[in-house]
Design a protein around this motif. Structure first.
Motif, PDB file in Angstrom:
ATOM      1  N   GLY A 260       0.780  -1.227   0.000  1.00 22.27           N
ATOM      2  CA  GLY A 260       0.000   0.000   0.000  1.00 22.27           C
ATOM      3  C   GLY A 260       0.812   1.278   0.000  1.00 22.27           C
ATOM      4  N   GLU A 261       2.145   1.181   0.116  1.00 25.29           N
ATOM      5  CA  GLU A 261       2.979   2.392   0.139  1.00 25.29           C
ATOM      6  C   GLU A 261       3.132   2.954  -1.271  1.00 25.29           C
ATOM      7  OE1 GLU A 261       7.472   3.927   1.444  1.00 25.29           O
ATOM      8  OE2 GLU A 261       6.860   1.835   1.774  1.00 25.29           O
ATOM      9  N   LEU A 262       2.900   4.259  -1.405  1.00 25.42           N
ATOM     10  CA  LEU A 262       2.993   4.935  -2.688  1.00 25.42           C
ATOM     11  C   LEU A 262       4.372   5.545  -2.903  1.00 25.42           C
ATOM     12  CD1 LEU A 262      -0.438   6.763  -2.589  1.00 25.42           C
ATOM     13  CD2 LEU A 262       0.280   5.286  -4.477  1.00 25.42           C
ATOM     14  N   SER A 263       4.796   5.533  -4.158  1.00 20.35           N
ATOM     15  CA  SER A 263       6.023   6.217  -4.546  1.00 20.35           C
ATOM     16  C   SER A 263       5.785   6.829  -5.918  1.00 20.35           C
ATOM     17  CB  SER A 263       7.205   5.235  -4.595  1.00 20.35           C
ATOM     18  OG  SER A 263       8.367   5.878  -5.108  1.00 20.35           O
ATOM     19  N   ALA A 264       5.903   8.155  -6.010  1.00 17.46           N
ATOM     20  CA  ALA A 264       5.596   8.837  -7.264  1.00 17.46           C
ATOM     21  C   ALA A 264       6.776   9.670  -7.739  1.00 17.46           C
ATOM     22  CB  ALA A 264       4.377   9.731  -7.095  1.00 17.46           C
ATOM     23  N   SER A 265       7.037   9.612  -9.035  1.00 11.94           N
ATOM     24  CA  SER A 265       8.022  10.482  -9.684  1.00 11.94           C
ATOM     25  C   SER A 265       7.286  11.272 -10.756  1.00 11.94           C
ATOM     26  CB  SER A 265       9.152   9.643 -10.287  1.00 11.94           C
ATOM     27  OG  SER A 265       8.642   8.781 -11.294  1.00 11.94           O
ATOM     28  N   LYS A 266       8.022  11.951 -11.614  1.00 16.37           N
ATOM     29  CA  LYS A 266       7.397  12.782 -12.634  1.00 16.37           C
ATOM     30  C   LYS A 266       6.506  11.961 -13.571  1.00 16.37           C
ATOM     31  CE  LYS A 266       8.445  16.045 -16.356  1.00 16.37           C
ATOM     32  NZ  LYS A 266       9.532  16.735 -17.127  1.00 16.37           N
ATOM     33  N   ASN A 267       6.956  10.746 -13.923  1.00 15.40           N
ATOM     34  CA  ASN A 267       6.244   9.968 -14.935  1.00 15.40           C
ATOM     35  C   ASN A 267       5.721   8.616 -14.450  1.00 15.40           C
ATOM     36  OD1 ASN A 267       6.727  11.859 -17.107  1.00 15.40           O
ATOM     37  ND2 ASN A 267       8.853  11.165 -17.090  1.00 15.40           N
ATOM     38  N   ASN A 268       5.958   8.271 -13.182  1.00 17.57           N
ATOM     39  CA  ASN A 268       5.588   6.948 -12.711  1.00 17.57           C
ATOM     40  C   ASN A 268       4.972   7.004 -11.318  1.00 17.57           C
ATOM     41  OD1 ASN A 268       8.515   6.738 -14.160  1.00 17.57           O
ATOM     42  ND2 ASN A 268       7.152   5.122 -14.879  1.00 17.57           N
ATOM     43  N   VAL A 269       4.045   6.075 -11.082  1.00 17.45           N
ATOM     44  CA  VAL A 269       3.446   5.915  -9.758  1.00 17.45           C
ATOM     45  C   VAL A 269       3.497   4.434  -9.400  1.00 17.45           C
ATOM     46  CG1 VAL A 269       1.410   6.242  -8.313  1.00 17.45           C
ATOM     47  CG2 VAL A 269       1.872   7.838 -10.185  1.00 17.45           C
ATOM     48  N   TYR A 270       4.155   4.125  -8.286  1.00 21.39           N
ATOM     49  CA  TYR A 270       4.288   2.750  -7.847  1.00 21.39           C
ATOM     50  C   TYR A 270       3.549   2.550  -6.529  1.00 21.39           C
ATOM     51  CZ  TYR A 270       8.117   2.843 -11.236  1.00 21.39           C
ATOM     52  OH  TYR A 270       8.865   2.996 -12.371  1.00 21.39           O
ATOM     53  N   VAL A 271       3.056   1.309  -6.338  1.00 20.26           N
ATOM     54  CA  VAL A 271       2.427   0.930  -5.072  1.00 20.26           C
ATOM     55  C   VAL A 271       3.010  -0.399  -4.632  1.00 20.26           C
ATOM     56  CG1 VAL A 271       0.270   0.565  -3.821  1.00 20.26           C
ATOM     57  CG2 VAL A 271       0.274   1.970  -5.887  1.00 20.26           C
ATOM     58  N   GLY A 272       3.344  -0.506  -3.341  1.00 20.11           N
ATOM     59  CA  GLY A 272       3.848  -1.761  -2.815  1.00 20.11           C
ATOM     60  C   GLY A 272       2.737  -2.778  -2.632  1.00 20.11           C
ATOM     61  N   GLN A 286     -12.646   9.675  -7.607  1.00 24.71           N
ATOM     62  CA  GLN A 286     -14.084   9.756  -7.379  1.00 24.71           C
ATOM     63  C   GLN A 286     -14.646  11.046  -7.957  1.00 24.71           C
ATOM     64  OE1 GLN A 286     -15.263   8.300  -3.488  1.00 24.71           O
ATOM     65  NE2 GLN A 286     -16.880   9.833  -3.346  1.00 24.71           N
ATOM     66  N   GLY A 287     -15.679  10.922  -8.802  1.00 26.53           N
ATOM     67  CA  GLY A 287     -16.336  12.081  -9.395  1.00 26.53           C
ATOM     68  C   GLY A 287     -15.604  12.717 -10.556  1.00 26.53           C
ATOM     69  N   LYS A 288     -14.529  12.073 -11.030  1.00 27.92           N
ATOM     70  CA  LYS A 288     -13.753  12.646 -12.138  1.00 27.92           C
ATOM     71  C   LYS A 288     -13.606  11.644 -13.271  1.00 27.92           C
ATOM     72  CE  LYS A 288     -11.124  15.799  -9.168  1.00 27.92           C
ATOM     73  NZ  LYS A 288      -9.778  16.265  -8.748  1.00 27.92           N
ATOM     74  N   LYS A 289     -13.030  12.108 -14.387  1.00 18.93           N
ATOM     75  CA  LYS A 289     -12.817  11.254 -15.539  1.00 18.93           C
ATOM     76  C   LYS A 289     -11.522  10.464 -15.386  1.00 18.93           C
ATOM     77  CE  LYS A 289     -15.293  14.267 -18.794  1.00 18.93           C
ATOM     78  NZ  LYS A 289     -15.193  15.042 -20.065  1.00 18.93           N
ATOM     79  N   PRO A 290     -11.373   9.361 -16.136  1.00 18.16           N
ATOM     80  CA  PRO A 290     -10.112   8.616 -16.109  1.00 18.16           C
ATOM     81  C   PRO A 290      -8.939   9.508 -16.504  1.00 18.16           C
ATOM     82  CG  PRO A 290     -11.810   7.334 -17.206  1.00 18.16           C
ATOM     83  CD  PRO A 290     -12.390   8.716 -16.990  1.00 18.16           C
ATOM     84  N   MET A 291      -7.800   9.258 -15.871  1.00 21.91           N
ATOM     85  CA  MET A 291      -6.604  10.049 -16.169  1.00 21.91           C
ATOM     86  C   MET A 291      -5.363   9.199 -15.964  1.00 21.91           C
ATOM     87  SD  MET A 291      -6.304  12.511 -12.781  1.00 21.91           S
ATOM     88  CE  MET A 291      -7.910  13.232 -13.041  1.00 21.91           C
ATOM     89  N   ARG A 292      -4.266   9.653 -16.541  1.00 20.72           N
ATOM     90  CA  ARG A 292      -2.993   8.977 -16.314  1.00 20.72           C
ATOM     91  C   ARG A 292      -2.624   9.086 -14.837  1.00 20.72           C
ATOM     92  NH1 ARG A 292      -0.465   7.311 -20.796  1.00 20.72           N
ATOM     93  NH2 ARG A 292      -1.157   8.185 -22.805  1.00 20.72           N
ATOM     94  N   ALA A 293      -2.104   8.004 -14.297  1.00 27.82           N
ATOM     95  CA  ALA A 293      -1.790   7.973 -12.871  1.00 27.82           C
ATOM     96  C   ALA A 293      -0.763   9.031 -12.500  1.00 27.82           C
ATOM     97  CB  ALA A 293      -1.297   6.586 -12.479  1.00 27.82           C
ATOM     98  N   ALA A 294       0.189   9.293 -13.384  1.00 25.80           N
ATOM     99  CA  ALA A 294       1.208  10.307 -13.081  1.00 25.80           C
ATOM    100  C   ALA A 294       0.579  11.694 -12.968  1.00 25.80           C
ATOM    101  CB  ALA A 294       2.289  10.297 -14.155  1.00 25.80           C
ATOM    102  N   ASP A 295      -0.412  11.995 -13.808  1.00 22.04           N
ATOM    103  CA  ASP A 295      -1.106  13.286 -13.716  1.00 22.04           C
ATOM    104  C   ASP A 295      -1.908  13.373 -12.424  1.00 22.04           C
ATOM    105  OD1 ASP A 295      -0.101  13.906 -16.223  1.00 22.04           O
ATOM    106  OD2 ASP A 295      -1.903  13.200 -17.278  1.00 22.04           O
TER     107      ASP A 295
END
Length: 310
Positions: A260-272, A286-295
């Motif tokens: 469950g631990e998050l790690s985010a960089s400019k272009n990548n999002v990782y979860v343990g 919630q309540g929004k449109k699909p988007m790239r995880a990095a955004d």
């Protein structure tokens, strides 16, 4: 033969199209679920099968319950030889099953007796099956337990969602169902009882089933996300709001994050996870449109060590 086709969602339309276009049998009527509310305005909308039948000028029957006497009376008047079924969505009573002389024949999206039930493709993907398929069988009162007329196989590719597999099976299965009708009509096809071994069940996937457990191995997380896409949609919690997970892939060379631990960089999002990490590619807050995880990650400003799923 004179046919009455029963089906409701988009996945059933290719089979109806195949029977209409082949022209060998008369599709005298279609049975589908009643109009249902859809969209923000909750306006009543006809099922995809109903819309296609109406375009083709075919009578559409929409019983609230298939045991309703008005529906049964009309079915007796039509007097179909056989009733092909694809994802109709309601249990057929014996009074209905007894009307067509050659029964009701279901196109089911699994290799029976595997994955009997409402969500065979989702369960196949979530279980990690490398091969699945479709079967045509004679409906009896048991759950998808009737004798089988024909089967086809379909590979489950490593990145397939349940939607991907179901789309391919819908079109391949349409041909199988049409061929089954031909074989029944000319007497060249006979149903074979299902084996007693190898029975697995595929109940409807609930929203609760679709919640990702980050303590599970990355391979399991990947299968849940793919198996629940597009419906009901895999999800987790982030800052007490639901976050839908549309695409995530295991990352075999990263195992430094706690579940469950998050790690985010400019272009990548990782979860343990319980094994190595997964990379989130597409999400839907919630309540929004699909988007790239990095955004998404840039917008929410993930804190070092922040957890997801709690």
């Amino acid at each position: 033969m004179k046919l009455v086709f029963a089906g409701t969602p988009e996945v059933a339309v290719p089979a109806l199209d195949a029977l209409i276009s082949a022209g060998r049998h008369e599709v005298a009527a279609v049975v589908t679920r009643p109009d249902a509310p859809a969209g923000r305005g909750r306006r009543l909308v006809a099922s995809p099968v109903a819309e296609r039948a109406e375009e083709a000028g075919i009578e559409v029957l929409k019983p609230v319950r298939p045991r309703d006497e008005d529906f049964l009376a009309r079915l007796r008047e039509i007097a179909p030889d056989c009733c092909p079924v694809v994802a109709y969505g309601a249990l057929l009573p014996k009074t209905a099953l007894d009307i067509p002389a050659r029964g009701w024949v279901n196109l089911h999206f699994s290799l029976l007796p595997a994955w009997r039930g409402a969500a065979p493709v989702q369960h196949a993907v979530m279980a990690g099956d490398e091969v699945t398929g479709a079967s045509t069988f004679l409906i009896e009162e048991g759950l998808d337990s009737g004798p089988v007329y024909g089967v086809l196989t379909e590979e489950v590719r490593p990145t397939d969602t349940s939607g991907d597999v179901l789309t391919r099976l819908a079109f391949a299965g349409a041909g199988l169902l049409a061929a089954t009708m031909d074989g029944i009509e000319d007497g060249t096809l006979h149903a074979v009882p299902q084996p007693e071994e190898g029975v697995t069940l595929a109940p409807k996937i609930t929203v609760e089933d679709a919640q990702v457990q980050w303590s599970a191995p990355a391979l399991r997380v990947d299968r849940v996300v793919r198996g629940c896409t597009p419906a009901p949609g895999a999800w987790t919690l982030f800052r007490r709001e639901r976050l839908k997970l549309i695409q995530a892939v295991p990352v075999l060379d990263r195992a430094d994050l706690a579940p469950g631990e998050l790690s985010a960089s400019k272009n990548n999002v990782y979860v343990g996870t319980g094994s190595h990490a997964v990379e989130l590619l597409w999400v839907q807050p919630q309540g929004k449109k699909p988007m790239r995880a990095a955004d998404w990650a840039r917008g929410v400003r993930i804190a070092p060590g922040e957890l997801i799923g709690v």
